[in-house]
Scaffold this motif. Structure first.
Motif, PDB file in Angstrom:
ATOM      1  N   PRO A   1      -4.172  17.327  -0.540  1.00  0.00           N
ATOM      2  CA  PRO A   1      -5.544  17.568  -1.002  1.00  0.00           C
ATOM      3  C   PRO A   1      -6.580  17.232   0.068  1.00  0.00           C
ATOM      4  N   ARG A   2      -7.785  17.759  -0.114  1.00  0.00           N
ATOM      5  CA  ARG A   2      -8.872  17.478   0.843  1.00  0.00           C
ATOM      6  C   ARG A   2      -9.146  15.994   0.975  1.00  0.00           C
ATOM      7  N   SER A   3      -9.060  15.253  -0.146  1.00  0.00           N
ATOM      8  CA  SER A   3      -9.353  13.817  -0.098  1.00  0.00           C
ATOM      9  C   SER A   3      -8.408  13.090   0.850  1.00  0.00           C
ATOM     10  N   THR A   4      -7.164  13.556   0.957  1.00  0.00           N
ATOM     11  CA  THR A   4      -6.212  12.948   1.889  1.00  0.00           C
ATOM     12  C   THR A   4      -6.660  13.188   3.321  1.00  0.00           C
ATOM     13  N   VAL A   5      -7.120  14.398   3.611  1.00  0.00           N
ATOM     14  CA  VAL A   5      -7.597  14.700   4.965  1.00  0.00           C
ATOM     15  C   VAL A   5      -8.800  13.828   5.294  1.00  0.00           C
ATOM     16  N   TYR A   6      -9.745  13.720   4.349  1.00  0.00           N
ATOM     17  CA  TYR A   6     -10.915  12.865   4.597  1.00  0.00           C
ATOM     18  C   TYR A   6     -10.491  11.420   4.834  1.00  0.00           C
ATOM     19  N   GLY A   7      -9.472  10.961   4.133  1.00  0.00           N
ATOM     20  CA  GLY A   7      -8.991   9.593   4.314  1.00  0.00           C
ATOM     21  C   GLY A   7      -8.433   9.335   5.694  1.00  0.00           C
ATOM     22  N   HIS A   8      -7.913  10.379   6.338  1.00  0.00           N
ATOM     23  CA  HIS A   8      -7.335  10.225   7.670  1.00  0.00           C
ATOM     24  C   HIS A   8      -8.336  10.500   8.792  1.00  0.00           C
ATOM     25  N   LEU A   9      -9.470  11.114   8.469  1.00  0.00           N
ATOM     26  CA  LEU A   9     -10.476  11.381   9.498  1.00  0.00           C
ATOM     27  C   LEU A   9     -11.235  10.104   9.819  1.00  0.00           C
ATOM     28  N   LYS A  10     -11.648   9.983  11.049  1.00  0.00           N
ATOM     29  CA  LYS A  10     -12.442   8.825  11.446  1.00  0.00           C
ATOM     30  C   LYS A  10     -13.809   8.921  10.799  1.00  0.00           C
ATOM     31  N   GLY A  11     -14.278   7.821  10.236  1.00  0.00           N
ATOM     32  CA  GLY A  11     -15.533   7.807   9.496  1.00  0.00           C
ATOM     33  C   GLY A  11     -16.733   8.209  10.316  1.00  0.00           C
ATOM     34  N   ASP A  12     -16.772   7.791  11.595  1.00  0.00           N
ATOM     35  CA  ASP A  12     -17.934   8.116  12.415  1.00  0.00           C
ATOM     36  C   ASP A  12     -18.033   9.608  12.670  1.00  0.00           C
ATOM     37  N   THR A  13     -16.914  10.321  12.690  1.00  0.00           N
ATOM     38  CA  THR A  13     -16.932  11.765  12.889  1.00  0.00           C
ATOM     39  C   THR A  13     -17.583  12.453  11.705  1.00  0.00           C
ATOM     40  N   VAL A  14     -17.186  12.068  10.505  1.00  0.00           N
ATOM     41  CA  VAL A  14     -17.734  12.675   9.305  1.00  0.00           C
ATOM     42  C   VAL A  14     -19.227  12.385   9.206  1.00  0.00           C
ATOM     43  N   LEU A  15     -19.630  11.135   9.464  1.00  0.00           N
ATOM     44  CA  LEU A  15     -21.051  10.788   9.405  1.00  0.00           C
ATOM     45  C   LEU A  15     -21.852  11.529  10.462  1.00  0.00           C
ATOM     46  N   ARG A  16     -21.285  11.650  11.676  1.00  0.00           N
ATOM     47  CA  ARG A  16     -21.984  12.354  12.748  1.00  0.00           C
ATOM     48  C   ARG A  16     -22.223  13.805  12.344  1.00  0.00           C
ATOM     49  N   GLN A  17     -21.204  14.451  11.791  1.00  0.00           N
ATOM     50  CA  GLN A  17     -21.373  15.849  11.412  1.00  0.00           C
ATOM     51  C   GLN A  17     -22.319  15.998  10.227  1.00  0.00           C
TER      52      GLN A  17
ATOM     53  N   ASP B   1       0.841  -1.182   0.000  1.00  0.00           N
ATOM     54  CA  ASP B   1       0.000   0.000   0.000  1.00  0.00           C
ATOM     55  C   ASP B   1       0.882   1.239   0.000  1.00  0.00           C
ATOM     56  N   ARG B   2       0.316   2.359  -0.376  1.00  0.00           N
ATOM     57  CA  ARG B   2       1.072   3.603  -0.313  1.00  0.00           C
ATOM     58  C   ARG B   2       1.310   3.996   1.134  1.00  0.00           C
ATOM     59  N   ARG B   3       2.413   4.685   1.339  1.00  0.00           N
ATOM     60  CA  ARG B   3       2.665   5.213   2.675  1.00  0.00           C
ATOM     61  C   ARG B   3       1.705   6.377   2.914  1.00  0.00           C
ATOM     62  N   PRO B   4       1.220   6.524   4.161  1.00  0.00           N
ATOM     63  CA  PRO B   4       0.289   7.625   4.441  1.00  0.00           C
ATOM     64  C   PRO B   4       0.972   8.971   4.237  1.00  0.00           C
ATOM     65  N   ARG B   5       0.236   9.943   3.720  1.00  0.00           N
ATOM     66  CA  ARG B   5       0.805  11.277   3.491  1.00  0.00           C
ATOM     67  C   ARG B   5       0.947  12.050   4.792  1.00  0.00           C
ATOM     68  N   LEU B   6       0.077  11.752   5.758  1.00  0.00           N
ATOM     69  CA  LEU B   6       0.155  12.428   7.053  1.00  0.00           C
ATOM     70  C   LEU B   6       0.725  11.473   8.097  1.00  0.00           C
ATOM     71  N   THR B   7       1.561  12.006   8.979  1.00  0.00           N
ATOM     72  CA  THR B   7       2.077  11.198  10.087  1.00  0.00           C
ATOM     73  C   THR B   7       0.937  10.968  11.077  1.00  0.00           C
ATOM     74  N   PRO B   8       1.082  10.025  11.995  1.00  0.00           N
ATOM     75  CA  PRO B   8       0.027   9.831  13.004  1.00  0.00           C
ATOM     76  C   PRO B   8      -0.247  11.090  13.822  1.00  0.00           C
ATOM     77  N   GLU B   9       0.805  11.870  14.101  1.00  0.00           N
ATOM     78  CA  GLU B   9       0.618  13.107  14.861  1.00  0.00           C
ATOM     79  C   GLU B   9      -0.179  14.128  14.045  1.00  0.00           C
ATOM     80  N   GLN B  10       0.134  14.231  12.751  1.00  0.00           N
ATOM     81  CA  GLN B  10      -0.605  15.150  11.889  1.00  0.00           C
ATOM     82  C   GLN B  10      -2.058  14.715  11.738  1.00  0.00           C
ATOM     83  N   ALA B  11      -2.281  13.409  11.612  1.00  0.00           N
ATOM     84  CA  ALA B  11      -3.649  12.899  11.489  1.00  0.00           C
ATOM     85  C   ALA B  11      -4.446  13.182  12.759  1.00  0.00           C
TER      86      ALA B  11
END
Length: 142
Positions: free
Chosen positions: A100-116, A66-76
């Motif tokens: 890009p925004r899609s990278t940020v969405y990829g690192h966000l927890k899914g339940d947070t996005v759905l809740r909002q 798989d590709r390496r994540p663009r954001l570090t765990p601390e950044q995520a």
């Protein structure tokens, strides 16, 4: 491929291979096309086998392919905090990290996005700053 060629020929459709200048509108062209398709099948199987062998060797070395994540765990984690606290928009978070925004969405927890999304839908907000509009939502700000 041969049956597809026959079906196309019955419908009056011919094929032309540009790289080899072979057309299927003549008997010689159809014969050459058939021979090339027979020769290309083992080549494709060899490519697939080599790819599978390469993936197996990579897994043995500990790579998962798989590709390496663009954001570090601390950044995520920081992106998640900023998003949850609604301090910054997803675009602002993306600009902060240079991704890009899609990278940020990829690192966000899914339940947070759905809740909002559910909260925004309940308040009849038209896009909640997410950059898209669902079909059953109003088409603009109220």
């Amino acid at each position: 491929m041969v049956t597809l060629g026959a079906d196309l020929r019955m419908c009056g459709v011919g094929r032309h291979v540009i790289e080899q200048s072979i057309g299927t509108d003549t008997m010689e062209g159809r014969a050459m096309f058939g021979m090339l398709s027979v020769l290309s099948e083992p080549q494709r199987e060899l490519i697939v086998a080599n790819t599978m062998d390469g993936l197996a060797r990579a897994r043995a070395r500990g790579r998962i392919g798989d590709r390496r994540p663009r954001l570090t765990p601390e950044q995520a984690a920081l992106a998640q905090e900023l998003y949850d606290a609604r301090v910054r928009t997803v675009q602002q978070i993306a600009d902060l990290f240079g991704v890009p925004r899609s990278t940020v969405y990829g690192h966000l927890k899914g339940d947070t996005v759905l809740r909002q999304l559910k909260e925004a839908r309940g308040s009849r907000s038209w896009d909640a700053g997410l950059g898209f509009v669902c079909r059953d939502w109003p088409t603009g700000p109220e």
